[in-house]
Design a protein around this motif. Structure first.
Motif, mmCIF file in Angstrom:
data_model
loop_
_atom_site.group_PDB
_atom_site.id
_atom_site.type_symbol
_atom_site.label_atom_id
_atom_site.label_comp_id
_atom_site.label_asym_id
_atom_site.label_seq_id
_atom_site.Cartn_x
_atom_site.Cartn_y
_atom_site.Cartn_z
ATOM 1 N N GLU A 117 0.830 -1.212 0.000
ATOM 2 C CA GLU A 117 0.000 0.000 0.000
ATOM 3 C C GLU A 117 0.863 1.260 0.000
ATOM 4 O O GLU A 117 0.488 2.273 -0.591
ATOM 5 N N ARG A 118 2.018 1.199 0.646
ATOM 6 C CA ARG A 118 2.940 2.345 0.584
ATOM 7 C C ARG A 118 3.449 2.543 -0.840
ATOM 8 O O ARG A 118 3.545 3.675 -1.324
ATOM 9 N N VAL A 119 3.772 1.438 -1.507
ATOM 10 C CA VAL A 119 4.229 1.525 -2.901
ATOM 11 C C VAL A 119 3.121 2.084 -3.784
ATOM 12 O O VAL A 119 3.362 2.929 -4.661
ATOM 13 N N LEU A 120 1.892 1.641 -3.559
ATOM 14 C CA LEU A 120 0.750 2.163 -4.300
ATOM 15 C C LEU A 120 0.611 3.674 -4.083
ATOM 16 O O LEU A 120 0.408 4.439 -5.047
ATOM 17 N N HIS A 121 0.725 4.106 -2.833
ATOM 18 C CA HIS A 121 0.569 5.535 -2.549
ATOM 19 C C HIS A 121 1.676 6.350 -3.218
ATOM 20 O O HIS A 121 1.423 7.438 -3.765
ATOM 21 N N GLU A 122 2.903 5.838 -3.196
ATOM 22 C CA GLU A 122 4.010 6.532 -3.854
ATOM 23 C C GLU A 122 3.751 6.653 -5.356
ATOM 24 O O GLU A 122 4.062 7.679 -5.962
#
Length: 241
Positions: free
Chosen positions: A38-43
């Motif tokens: 989810e952090r990668v998605l947000h980035e």
């Protein structure tokens, strides 16, 4: 850590001709993986869809979108990938950005979701088990056996998205047994979820081992034939029987 616990429904090791295994929270912890994805998605959204990225950091918005998507698309209840993709699409629409970005955004999430960290006991256990039994994966999640690096140990794999329904319903367990030429009664299913894995497998006619990496009481009717704290303990139980 709990010890190996045989139940009053004694495990019949001689009957076991194959083993089916859950994936998430059985072979690897799922929530650290999802949080990182989810952090990668947000980035990715910050770079490609900044309004959507801003929208999704508002507390409660992502959960609201997921719940709305699940309600509107009940046909996708068994497909976590499709639900995730449609939730992203809904966020893009709400933020006034191109909904077509949902596909590459999901691809960024999905690639990171496959970067799992196996529990320490898993690789030695998979090696030991696969030398003695055909192994089949049964998962309601969207992990890919090849991308997660464990496919070499498995004869086949079933997930709810591709199969069309998931655990605890009997058809996916029966199909897993049939994939290695067996009836459910000849298969031991191993998983962490009391209802999805244990109750589901028992209802389908399999024997079941409940893998509990933390202390939790059994709170259901029909009980597993075995309770183990990890896969090493499962191997020990099978070897000593």
């Amino acid at each position: 850590m709990p010890s190996v616990t045989p139940d009053s429904m004694t495990l019949d090791v001689k009957r076991i001709a194959a083993i089916s295994l859950d994936l998430d929270d059985t072979l690897w912890p799922i929530w650290p993986t999802i949080e990182r994805a989810e952090r990668v998605l947000h980035e990715w959204l910050v770079r490609e869809a900044p309004k959507t990225a801003s929208l999704l950091i508002t507390p409660g918005v992502l959960r609201e979108l997921r719940e709305a998507t699940a309600k509107e698309r009940s046909d996708l209840a068994h497909d976590l990938s499709a639900l995730r993709r449609e939730s992203i699409r809904a966020a893009l629409r709400r933020a006034g950005e191109d909904p077509k970005l949902a596909d590459p955004a999901f691809d960024a999430f999905f690639a990171e979701r496959q970067r799992v960290t196996l529990y320490d006991d898993v690789l030695p256990a998979l090696r030991w088990l696969s030398e003695r039994y055909p192994l089949v994966a049964i998962s309601n999640g969207n992990a890919d056996l090849k991308l997660t690096g464990v496919s070499r140990w498995f004869r086949s794999g079933f997930n709810a998205r591709e199969f069309g329904s998931g655990k605890p319903h009997a058809p996916i367990f029966r199909a897993a047994a049939a994939s290695v030429g067996l009836l459910p009664k000849d298969v031991l299913h191993v998983g962490d979820d009391a209802v999805l894995d244990v109750v589901g497998a028992l209802d389908a006619g399999m024997q079941a081992a409940w893998l509990v990496r933390d202390e939790r009481p059994w709170e259901h009717g029909a009980r597993p034939q075995l309770i183990v704290p990890n896969l090493h303990a499962l191997c020990m139980a099978l070897e000593s029987a």
